[in-house]
Design a protein around this motif. Structure first.
Motif, PDB file in Angstrom:
ATOM      1  N   SER A  13       0.809  -1.334   0.026  1.00  0.00           N
ATOM      2  CA  SER A  13       0.049   0.068   0.031  1.00  0.00           C
ATOM      3  C   SER A  13       1.015   1.259   0.078  1.00  0.00           C
ATOM      4  N   THR A  14       1.932   1.250   0.704  1.00  0.00           N
ATOM      5  CA  THR A  14       2.830   2.625   0.790  1.00  0.00           C
ATOM      6  C   THR A  14       3.617   2.687  -0.251  1.00  0.00           C
ATOM      7  N   GLN A  15       3.976   1.568  -1.092  1.00  0.00           N
ATOM      8  CA  GLN A  15       4.826   1.909  -2.426  1.00  0.00           C
ATOM      9  C   GLN A  15       3.754   2.346  -3.449  1.00  0.00           C
ATOM     10  N   MET A  20       1.579  -0.730 -11.090  1.00  0.00           N
ATOM     11  CA  MET A  20       1.879   0.513 -12.172  1.00  0.00           C
ATOM     12  C   MET A  20       2.000   0.304 -13.537  1.00  0.00           C
ATOM     13  N   GLN A  21       2.944  -0.962 -13.606  1.00  0.00           N
ATOM     14  CA  GLN A  21       3.138  -1.195 -14.984  1.00  0.00           C
ATOM     15  C   GLN A  21       2.207  -2.051 -15.843  1.00  0.00           C
ATOM     16  N   ASP A  22       1.170  -2.870 -15.116  1.00  0.00           N
ATOM     17  CA  ASP A  22       0.123  -3.143 -15.603  1.00  0.00           C
ATOM     18  C   ASP A  22      -0.900  -2.275 -16.279  1.00  0.00           C
ATOM     19  N   LEU A  23      -0.760  -1.141 -15.534  1.00  0.00           N
ATOM     20  CA  LEU A  23      -1.506   0.244 -16.158  1.00  0.00           C
ATOM     21  C   LEU A  23      -1.042   0.937 -17.232  1.00  0.00           C
ATOM     22  N   PHE A  24       0.188   1.474 -16.819  1.00  0.00           N
ATOM     23  CA  PHE A  24       0.974   2.428 -17.601  1.00  0.00           C
ATOM     24  C   PHE A  24       1.803   1.953 -18.615  1.00  0.00           C
ATOM     25  N   GLY A  25       2.165   0.671 -18.333  1.00  0.00           N
ATOM     26  CA  GLY A  25       3.067   0.122 -19.257  1.00  0.00           C
ATOM     27  C   GLY A  25       4.456   0.196 -18.665  1.00  0.00           C
ATOM     28  N   PRO A  26       5.760  -0.308 -19.313  1.00  0.00           N
ATOM     29  CA  PRO A  26       7.050  -0.254 -18.633  1.00  0.00           C
ATOM     30  C   PRO A  26       7.544   0.966 -18.057  1.00  0.00           C
ATOM     31  N   SER A  27       7.162   2.200 -18.543  1.00  0.00           N
ATOM     32  CA  SER A  27       7.802   3.394 -18.134  1.00  0.00           C
ATOM     33  C   SER A  27       6.364   4.443 -17.756  1.00  0.00           C
ATOM     34  N   LEU A  86      -6.041   5.363 -11.309  1.00  0.00           N
ATOM     35  CA  LEU A  86      -4.784   4.925 -10.472  1.00  0.00           C
ATOM     36  C   LEU A  86      -5.432   4.982  -9.176  1.00  0.00           C
ATOM     37  N   LYS A  87      -5.810   5.951  -8.599  1.00  0.00           N
ATOM     38  CA  LYS A  87      -6.290   5.725  -7.094  1.00  0.00           C
ATOM     39  C   LYS A  87      -7.199   4.753  -6.870  1.00  0.00           C
ATOM     40  N   THR A  88      -8.243   4.811  -7.652  1.00  0.00           N
ATOM     41  CA  THR A  88      -9.392   3.577  -7.381  1.00  0.00           C
ATOM     42  C   THR A  88      -8.735   2.448  -7.618  1.00  0.00           C
ATOM     43  N   VAL A  89      -8.090   2.028  -8.467  1.00  0.00           N
ATOM     44  CA  VAL A  89      -7.522   0.759  -8.941  1.00  0.00           C
ATOM     45  C   VAL A  89      -6.534   0.124  -7.549  1.00  0.00           C
ATOM     46  N   GLN A  90      -5.749   1.345  -7.025  1.00  0.00           N
ATOM     47  CA  GLN A  90      -5.066   0.957  -5.697  1.00  0.00           C
ATOM     48  C   GLN A  90      -5.902   0.673  -4.576  1.00  0.00           C
ATOM     49  N   LYS A  91      -7.017   1.558  -4.307  1.00  0.00           N
ATOM     50  CA  LYS A  91      -8.126   1.186  -3.163  1.00  0.00           C
ATOM     51  C   LYS A  91      -8.484  -0.283  -3.504  1.00  0.00           C
ATOM     52  N   CYS A  92      -9.013  -0.359  -4.533  1.00  0.00           N
ATOM     53  CA  CYS A  92      -9.498  -1.843  -4.795  1.00  0.00           C
ATOM     54  C   CYS A  92      -8.516  -2.811  -4.475  1.00  0.00           C
ATOM     55  N   GLY A 132     -18.447  -3.610  -8.301  1.00  0.00           N
ATOM     56  CA  GLY A 132     -19.527  -4.282  -8.033  1.00  0.00           C
ATOM     57  C   GLY A 132     -20.577  -3.542  -8.090  1.00  0.00           C
ATOM     58  N   VAL A 133     -20.493  -2.011  -7.996  1.00  0.00           N
ATOM     59  CA  VAL A 133     -21.583  -1.100  -7.674  1.00  0.00           C
ATOM     60  C   VAL A 133     -21.264   0.367  -8.558  1.00  0.00           C
ATOM     61  N   VAL A 134     -22.297   0.276  -9.458  1.00  0.00           N
ATOM     62  CA  VAL A 134     -22.383   1.264 -10.543  1.00  0.00           C
ATOM     63  C   VAL A 134     -21.905   2.465  -9.820  1.00  0.00           C
ATOM     64  N   GLY A 135     -21.108   3.355 -10.438  1.00  0.00           N
ATOM     65  CA  GLY A 135     -20.821   4.728  -9.997  1.00  0.00           C
ATOM     66  C   GLY A 135     -20.159   4.755  -8.698  1.00  0.00           C
ATOM     67  N   LYS A 136     -19.572   3.501  -8.310  1.00  0.00           N
ATOM     68  CA  LYS A 136     -18.551   3.548  -6.944  1.00  0.00           C
ATOM     69  C   LYS A 136     -17.336   2.815  -7.540  1.00  0.00           C
ATOM     70  N   GLY A 137     -16.253   3.216  -6.613  1.00  0.00           N
ATOM     71  CA  GLY A 137     -15.172   2.514  -6.886  1.00  0.00           C
ATOM     72  C   GLY A 137     -14.393   2.708  -8.245  1.00  0.00           C
ATOM     73  N   ILE A 138     -13.728   1.517  -8.910  1.00  0.00           N
ATOM     74  CA  ILE A 138     -13.239   1.711 -10.066  1.00  0.00           C
ATOM     75  C   ILE A 138     -14.335   2.411 -11.313  1.00  0.00           C
ATOM     76  N   ASP A 139     -15.433   1.831 -11.148  1.00  0.00           N
ATOM     77  CA  ASP A 139     -16.575   2.210 -12.133  1.00  0.00           C
ATOM     78  C   ASP A 139     -16.767   3.784 -11.853  1.00  0.00           C
ATOM     79  N   GLY A 140     -16.661   4.065 -10.518  1.00  0.00           N
ATOM     80  CA  GLY A 140     -17.045   5.465 -10.519  1.00  0.00           C
ATOM     81  C   GLY A 140     -15.748   6.554 -10.985  1.00  0.00           C
ATOM     82  N   GLY A 141     -14.600   5.867 -10.800  1.00  0.00           N
ATOM     83  CA  GLY A 141     -13.556   6.558 -11.500  1.00  0.00           C
ATOM     84  C   GLY A 141     -13.367   6.726 -12.891  1.00  0.00           C
ATOM     85  N   VAL A 142     -13.742   5.651 -13.544  1.00  0.00           N
ATOM     86  CA  VAL A 142     -13.766   5.917 -14.923  1.00  0.00           C
ATOM     87  C   VAL A 142     -14.937   6.710 -15.420  1.00  0.00           C
ATOM     88  N   SER A 143     -16.048   6.681 -14.851  1.00  0.00           N
ATOM     89  CA  SER A 143     -17.088   7.253 -15.361  1.00  0.00           C
ATOM     90  C   SER A 143     -17.167   8.954 -14.958  1.00  0.00           C
TER      91      SER A 143
END
Length: 731
Positions: A49-51, A138-145, A167-173, A230-241
């Motif tokens: 979590s810290t990293q 981080m790399q699974d999201l942004f690629g190698p750099s 990024l913030k919502t994925v890390q919280k997930c 799992g909930v529309v408008g919350k978490g990752i779904d909320g971050g994207v929308s």
């Protein structure tokens, strides 16, 4: 009789029967063992979590332009360097707590036989895994750099906000999934929730078993669904929308471009799968489970979450070799908008060397540096003197130890031969994941361009029996070092061998201190898109209706650019041609300047060039254009064999499409530490001071580079091959 009695007893005392059926290693853990497992698991998740938070802050600060101050960011203006630096020591503090406080206190009485803290999964390993998984995320999201993908706030505020918000919502997930796992495991080990966890396989149930209360799959209290998808408008779904779609960045190519590490395309579901993958990998590596994470992340065995064997400690360096030129591999260079300098050969057998600084002692995030053993490191005052301290003044050299990106490079396009010396002007900036083979590195260089002759654009090193052996067994032909000894360092199939020892003539320099070129070399895909006329910037100097790819900045006219955001001064625009020719989309004048996609390159549908048929590059492309036989005869003395041939060869004109792309390909190291990977880069090139070079090549203009490298990882002695991933053979 004893067997019958045992089964009878087992039917009356199921707990006793269970203990008889498992090994000692899988026995019920006592209170002290449970305390160790829980403490090491909690500490490992805290490191993750810290990293993750520190990496997210580095990405945000880089996007917001906060890393330009050398006092506040001494590691440089780079998200990747910021992540590696752990400048405030927060990750180090979390790791220190694991091994100096909790492990001695919780794990000395009776070491557990399963899970975190057991043999092979002690505190140091748990720390490394937590850090590695966070960096891999981080790399699974942004690629190698991260630096190479991050959009600056100045360039596009909404895109930058989208990246940061997702990024913030994925890390919280991820954090939420692991917290639920930890509680499930703790309750199961103690017997608070039955059935009690006895085996390593039982621990895995806290991830995958939807019938087990508290598991990630069961999500008994709905916390995972709310934090993830799992909930529309919350978490990752909320971050994207809210952060992306709501700001005009729809799901599809626009969102995919912001998260190139998500191979299936960025959606709420695929981003949740990325988080699922991270949590699953963490459990496997900290608790010794064998969950099929590839199946768990999205219910499909599709390679989206391949198992990664995180290495215990990284190799120290790697030798790199360009393995194949045009016609034999994925190594070629295309420059300028005219198409006359496209698909040109690059010298083979270039041998490089990089050193690694890896975050966390593993191999997930390793920053490459110019290697101390690189033979291209030469003293500023004496190009024949090797040095081992790149960019240092007054060390091995009286002046500065300066590295070059390969030996002098001979090129010839449109009967305009040049010799290019690529000086690296600052330390490499990037990241390599040695576990997956993915990498992205910025090579900041100044390309010093010299004019040459048709048959010998660069001075050659002739007669050297063995290239790159450190023995000057050849002789320089041409240039100021003519007649001196040399060690061949690269080979052009057309123009012979070149050497760091054989310099081009300084009087033939048409680029001053060199053309400012930043090569972002990636195992992913690099692209640059032409800017439409209505967008301003490049269109101000773009001829023939546009769109054009590259110009130079209006004030700093030596700085190439694709958009205004590429210019160092916020008040200037990407709207000048500098000393070059006004850019054009291409040279397809007979086709309305429309470039047609072809098998390997763009072509002008009706555009053809006539060439002298006696001079070709290694791929068979003719290189001397002509309008009549006198043009060929005039250059006979400079052509191979003294004859440029007849003005009779016809070749279709090539061109760049609106989006110029270069694709790399990662290759994880094999057991012997060897890999064979491709790197791609697209970039803008400023003009030289030579009207002939600028007009023939089409400068300022775009560039496209593909390199096929082989790599051998090395132990700290710089000699022994590193057996991947353990390095157990290293002295």
């Amino acid at each position: 009789m004893r067997v019958s009695s045992l089964f009878k007893a087992a039917s009356v005392l199921p707990a006793v029967g269970l203990l008889c059926m498992v090994s000692v290693a899988d026995a019920q853990q006592d209170k002290d063992q449970q305390g160790c497992i829980n403490a090491m698991s909690k500490d490992g998740s805290k490191v993750l979590s810290t990293q993750g938070k520190e990496a997210g802050k580095c990405q945000k600060d880089f996007a917001n332009g906060k890393l330009v101050d050398p006092v506040k960011a001494p590691f440089g203006n780079s998200a990747d360097a910021c992540i590696a630096a752990d400048f405030k020591g927060k990750v180090a503090k979390a790791k220190d707590k694991t091994v100096t406080k909790d492990e001695p206190k919780k794990c000395t009485a009776n070491q557990p036989t399963i899970g975190a803290g057991s043999v092979g999964l002690e505190g140091a390993v748990v720390n490394a895994v937590g850090q590695d998984v966070a960096l891999q995320l981080m790399q699974d999201l942004f690629g190698p750099s991260v630096s190479g993908t991050t959009v600056s706030k100045a360039a596009n505020k909404d895109a930058a906000g989208c990246q940061q918000g997702v990024l913030k919502t994925v890390q919280k997930c991820v954090d939420t999934k692991i917290k639920e796992f930890d509680k499930c495991k703790k309750d199961g080990l103690s017997g608070k929730v039955l059935p009690q966890l006895i085996t390593t396989g039982d621990i895995a149930d806290c991830v995958t078993d939807g019938g087990r209360a508290g598991s990630i799959a069961a999500d008994t209290k709905g916390k995972v669904g709310k934090a993830c998808n799992g909930v529309v408008g919350k978490g990752i779904d909320g971050g994207v929308s809210k952060k992306c779609v709501g700001k005009g960045i729809p799901v599809g190519p626009a969102l995919d471009a912001l998260f190139p590490g998500v191979s299936a395309g960025a959606t709420s579901a695929t981003l949740d799968a990325v988080a699922e993958c991270a949590a699953c990998r963490w459990v496997n590596r900290t608790h010794g489970t064998s969950i099929d994470c590839d199946l768990f992340d999205n219910a499909a065995a599709d390679g989206s979450c391949a198992d990664i064997d995180f290495c215990a400690f990284p190799p120290s360096s790697a030798d790199l070799t360009i393995t194949a030129g045009q016609g034999g591999g994925n190594t070629q260079l295309s420059t300028g908008w005219t198409g006359l300098a496209h698909n040109t050969d690059i010298s083979d057998d270039f041998v490089g060397n990089v050193d690694f600084t890896c975050v966390g002692g593993g191999c997930t995030s390793c920053a490459p540096r110019v290697g101390a053993a690189y033979t291209g490191n030469r003293c500023q005052e004496d190009h024949r003197a090797l040095c081992s301290d790149p960019f240092v003044t007054g060390g091995d050299c009286v002046q500065t130890c300066l590295p070059t990106f390969g030996a002098p490079l001979p090129l010839n396009a449109a009967a305009t031969p040049v010799c290019v010396v690529n000086n690296i002007i600052s330390e490499l900036d990037g990241s390599a994941n040695l576990n997956t083979g993915a990498s992205s590195t910025l090579v900041s260089s100044r390309a010093v361009v010299h004019t040459g002759t048709q048959s010998r654009p660069c001075p050659t090193c002739d007669g050297d029996p063995t290239a790159n052996d450190g023995v000057r067994g050849g002789t320089c032909t041409g240039g100021p070092d003519n007649g001196t000894s040399c060690d061949a360092n690269a080979t052009s199939t057309e123009f012979g061998s070149t050497s760091y020892d054989c310099r081009p003539d300084a009087g033939a320099n048409v680029s001053g201190l060199g053309l400012d070129i930043g090569l972002r070399l990636t195992t992913g895909t690099s692209s640059i898109t032409a800017v439409a006329a209505a967008s301003g910037g490049v269109s101000a100097v773009c001829d023939n209706g546009g769109p054009c790819h590259c110009a130079v900045c209006s004030v700093n006219t030596t700085v190439p650019c694709n958009t205004d955001a590429d210019c160092p001064d916020k008040k200037e625009t990407c709207s000048s041609a500098g000393t070059g020719v006004n850019p054009s989309p291409n040279d397809c004048s007979g086709d309305g300047f429309v470039c047609t996609a072809a098998a390997t390159d763009g072509v002008c549908a009706t555009g053809f060039e006539t060439f002298c048929d006696g001079q070709t590059d290694p791929a068979g492309n003719f290189i001397i254009p002509c309008s009549g036989q006198p043009d060929c005869d005039a250059l006979d003395t400079e052509c191979s064999g003294g004859d440029c041939g007849t003005c009779s060869a016809v070749q279709q004109r090539t061109c760049f499409l609106d989006t110029v792309s270069a694709a790399g390909a990662p290759d994880p190291a094999d057991a012997g530490g060897f890999s064979d990977f491709d790197l791609g880069s697209t970039f803008c090139i400023p003009p030289t001071s030579s009207p002939g070079v600028n007009g023939a090549g089409g400068l300022p203009g775009p560039g496209q580079l593909s390199l096929d490298f082989s790599s051998q990882l090395l132990c700290s002695d710089g000699v022994t091959n590193f057996n991947f991933p353990s390095g157990s053979n290293c002295p």
